[in-house]
Motif scaffolding. Structure first.
Motif, PDB file in Angstrom:
ATOM      1  N   GLN A  61      12.285 -21.717  58.801  1.00  0.00           N
ATOM      2  CA  GLN A  61      11.736 -22.764  59.463  1.00  0.00           C
ATOM      3  C   GLN A  61      10.271 -22.434  59.893  1.00  0.00           C
ATOM      4  O   GLN A  61       9.904 -22.808  60.849  1.00  0.00           O
ATOM      5  CB  GLN A  61      12.634 -22.913  60.756  1.00  0.00           C
ATOM      6  N   LEU A  62       9.663 -22.014  58.996  1.00  0.00           N
ATOM      7  CA  LEU A  62       8.227 -21.599  59.120  1.00  0.00           C
ATOM      8  C   LEU A  62       7.348 -22.379  58.237  1.00  0.00           C
ATOM      9  O   LEU A  62       6.390 -22.151  57.926  1.00  0.00           O
ATOM     10  CB  LEU A  62       7.893 -20.073  58.656  1.00  0.00           C
ATOM     11  N   TYR A  63       8.044 -23.337  57.343  1.00  0.00           N
ATOM     12  CA  TYR A  63       7.465 -24.479  56.488  1.00  0.00           C
ATOM     13  C   TYR A  63       6.430 -25.270  57.404  1.00  0.00           C
ATOM     14  O   TYR A  63       6.699 -25.683  58.636  1.00  0.00           O
ATOM     15  CB  TYR A  63       8.325 -24.973  55.607  1.00  0.00           C
ATOM     16  N   LEU A  64       5.545 -25.680  56.779  1.00  0.00           N
ATOM     17  CA  LEU A  64       4.782 -26.721  57.226  1.00  0.00           C
ATOM     18  C   LEU A  64       5.532 -28.427  56.806  1.00  0.00           C
ATOM     19  O   LEU A  64       6.212 -28.386  55.942  1.00  0.00           O
ATOM     20  CB  LEU A  64       3.327 -27.052  56.603  1.00  0.00           C
ATOM     21  N   PRO A  65       5.131 -29.244  57.449  1.00  0.00           N
ATOM     22  CA  PRO A  65       5.862 -30.457  57.647  1.00  0.00           C
ATOM     23  C   PRO A  65       5.826 -31.193  56.181  1.00  0.00           C
ATOM     24  O   PRO A  65       6.763 -31.835  55.874  1.00  0.00           O
ATOM     25  CB  PRO A  65       5.138 -31.545  58.640  1.00  0.00           C
ATOM     26  N   THR A  66       4.796 -30.961  55.543  1.00  0.00           N
ATOM     27  CA  THR A  66       4.521 -31.802  54.104  1.00  0.00           C
ATOM     28  C   THR A  66       4.972 -31.094  53.024  1.00  0.00           C
ATOM     29  O   THR A  66       4.574 -31.035  51.848  1.00  0.00           O
ATOM     30  CB  THR A  66       3.188 -32.171  54.217  1.00  0.00           C
ATOM     31  N   ARG A  67       5.145 -29.560  53.143  1.00  0.00           N
ATOM     32  CA  ARG A  67       5.760 -28.833  52.156  1.00  0.00           C
ATOM     33  C   ARG A  67       6.861 -28.662  51.487  1.00  0.00           C
ATOM     34  O   ARG A  67       7.796 -29.505  51.790  1.00  0.00           O
ATOM     35  CB  ARG A  67       5.582 -27.173  52.611  1.00  0.00           C
ATOM     36  N   PHE A  68       7.117 -28.256  50.319  1.00  0.00           N
ATOM     37  CA  PHE A  68       8.070 -28.358  49.319  1.00  0.00           C
ATOM     38  C   PHE A  68       9.414 -27.659  49.898  1.00  0.00           C
ATOM     39  O   PHE A  68       9.374 -26.763  50.727  1.00  0.00           O
ATOM     40  CB  PHE A  68       7.728 -27.887  48.074  1.00  0.00           C
ATOM     41  N   ILE A  69      10.491 -28.044  49.316  1.00  0.00           N
ATOM     42  CA  ILE A  69      11.813 -27.238  49.510  1.00  0.00           C
ATOM     43  C   ILE A  69      12.124 -26.739  48.016  1.00  0.00           C
ATOM     44  O   ILE A  69      12.194 -27.220  47.188  1.00  0.00           O
ATOM     45  CB  ILE A  69      13.068 -28.130  49.986  1.00  0.00           C
ATOM     46  N   PHE A  70      12.294 -25.359  48.116  1.00  0.00           N
ATOM     47  CA  PHE A  70      12.285 -24.747  46.850  1.00  0.00           C
ATOM     48  C   PHE A  70      13.780 -24.406  46.819  1.00  0.00           C
ATOM     49  O   PHE A  70      14.547 -23.822  47.532  1.00  0.00           O
ATOM     50  CB  PHE A  70      11.601 -23.378  46.798  1.00  0.00           C
ATOM     51  N   LYS A  71      14.571 -24.747  45.503  1.00  0.00           N
ATOM     52  CA  LYS A  71      15.850 -24.562  45.168  1.00  0.00           C
ATOM     53  C   LYS A  71      15.940 -23.893  43.844  1.00  0.00           C
ATOM     54  O   LYS A  71      15.089 -23.928  42.869  1.00  0.00           O
ATOM     55  CB  LYS A  71      16.631 -26.016  44.968  1.00  0.00           C
ATOM     56  N   LEU A  72      16.870 -22.840  43.806  1.00  0.00           N
ATOM     57  CA  LEU A  72      17.285 -22.291  42.513  1.00  0.00           C
ATOM     58  C   LEU A  72      18.837 -22.804  42.236  1.00  0.00           C
ATOM     59  O   LEU A  72      19.531 -22.873  42.954  1.00  0.00           O
ATOM     60  CB  LEU A  72      17.246 -20.824  42.813  1.00  0.00           C
TER      61      LEU A  72
END
Length: 75
Positions: A61-72
């Motif tokens: 939960q350290l992401y910025l509000p406009t950042r991506f969600i990375f999935k593998l």
């Protein structure tokens, strides 16, 4: 030395305040989890045996509000 210590404490408090300010709200985090859930459901429908993993700053939960969600996706 005391002056330096006071400055370090102020810097530390400022960093904590910034982190609280920029951190996603509970509602924003819930919305992202919903998006992840929906995308995962589509992936599982296409490839039932696929394994989907989330990585990066979303987990902490350290992401910025406009950042991506990375999935593998492991197929």
């Amino acid at each position: 030395n005391f002056k330096i210590l006071v400055q370090l404490i102020r810097l530390h408090e400022e960093i904590l305040d910034f982190q609280k300010y920029i951190a996603p709200s509970q509602n924003e985090h819930k919305m992202r989890k919903l998006i992840i859930s929906r995308i995962t459901a589509v992936i599982k429908k296409l490839w039932p045996y696929a394994e989907v993993k989330i990585f990066g700053s979303f987990e902490t939960q350290l992401y910025l509000p406009t950042r991506f969600i990375f999935k593998l996706i492991f197929i």
